[in-house]
Write a protein that holds these residues in place. Structure first.
Motif, mmCIF file in Angstrom:
data_model
loop_
_atom_site.group_PDB
_atom_site.id
_atom_site.type_symbol
_atom_site.label_atom_id
_atom_site.label_comp_id
_atom_site.label_asym_id
_atom_site.label_seq_id
_atom_site.Cartn_x
_atom_site.Cartn_y
_atom_site.Cartn_z
ATOM 1 N N MET A 237 0.842 -1.183 0.000
ATOM 2 C CA MET A 237 0.000 0.000 0.000
ATOM 3 C C MET A 237 0.889 1.249 0.000
ATOM 4 S SD MET A 237 -2.963 0.818 2.699
ATOM 5 C CE MET A 237 -3.827 2.304 2.707
ATOM 6 N N GLU A 238 0.607 2.147 -0.896
ATOM 7 C CA GLU A 238 1.408 3.354 -1.032
ATOM 8 C C GLU A 238 1.013 4.385 0.021
ATOM 9 O OE1 GLU A 238 2.157 6.579 -4.503
ATOM 10 O OE2 GLU A 238 2.047 4.470 -5.082
ATOM 11 N N LYS A 239 2.019 5.028 0.611
ATOM 12 C CA LYS A 239 1.756 6.039 1.633
ATOM 13 C C LYS A 239 1.286 7.328 0.974
ATOM 14 C CE LYS A 239 4.999 4.215 4.921
ATOM 15 N NZ LYS A 239 6.146 4.437 5.769
ATOM 16 N N LEU B 262 4.847 15.642 4.964
ATOM 17 C CA LEU B 262 4.706 14.591 5.970
ATOM 18 C C LEU B 262 3.775 13.512 5.454
ATOM 19 C CD1 LEU B 262 5.092 17.315 7.800
ATOM 20 C CD2 LEU B 262 4.260 15.839 9.585
ATOM 21 N N GLU B 263 3.925 12.327 6.018
ATOM 22 C CA GLU B 263 2.937 11.291 5.751
ATOM 23 C C GLU B 263 1.608 11.783 6.312
ATOM 24 O OE1 GLU B 263 3.898 7.325 7.072
ATOM 25 O OE2 GLU B 263 6.019 7.676 6.644
#
Length: 97
Positions: free
Chosen positions: A1-3, A18-19
């Motif tokens: 899963m891509e952040k 930021l994430e």
């Protein structure tokens, strides 16, 4: 899963990436990004015209610190320069960080 990432933009034009999961530890940022009615939610970016880069950077550091050490018992001290304490307190209150 891509952040998924978000951009936080200070009043003096600095951009912090930021994430999204980490940024959303702030109640204010979470509300802005999760409300589909704001253009910020579509662009995954929040602009804070009243927050200087030095303060927003420290908030980002704290959000990372909070994310990293949540649910742990042995938590290292989070350093805040004394000259920044008051402004950072006001900023953190606004951002619900």
């Amino acid at each position: 899963m891509e952040k998924e990432y978000v951009r936080l933009i200070s009043g003096d034009g600095f951009v912090f990436i930021l994430e999204k999961e980490i940024a959303c530890l702030s109640g204010t940022i979470r509300a802005i990004l999760n409300e589909g009615i704001f253009s910020e939610a579509q662009k995954n970016e929040c602009t804070f015209p009243d927050i200087r880069a030095t303060l927003l950077e420290k908030v980002c550091e704290y959000l990372h610190y909070n994310y990293r050490y949540k649910n742990q018992l042995d938590i290292p001290k989070f350093d805040i320069p004394p000259e920044m304490v008051l402004e950072l307190l006001v900023t953190a209150e606004y951002l619900e960080a």
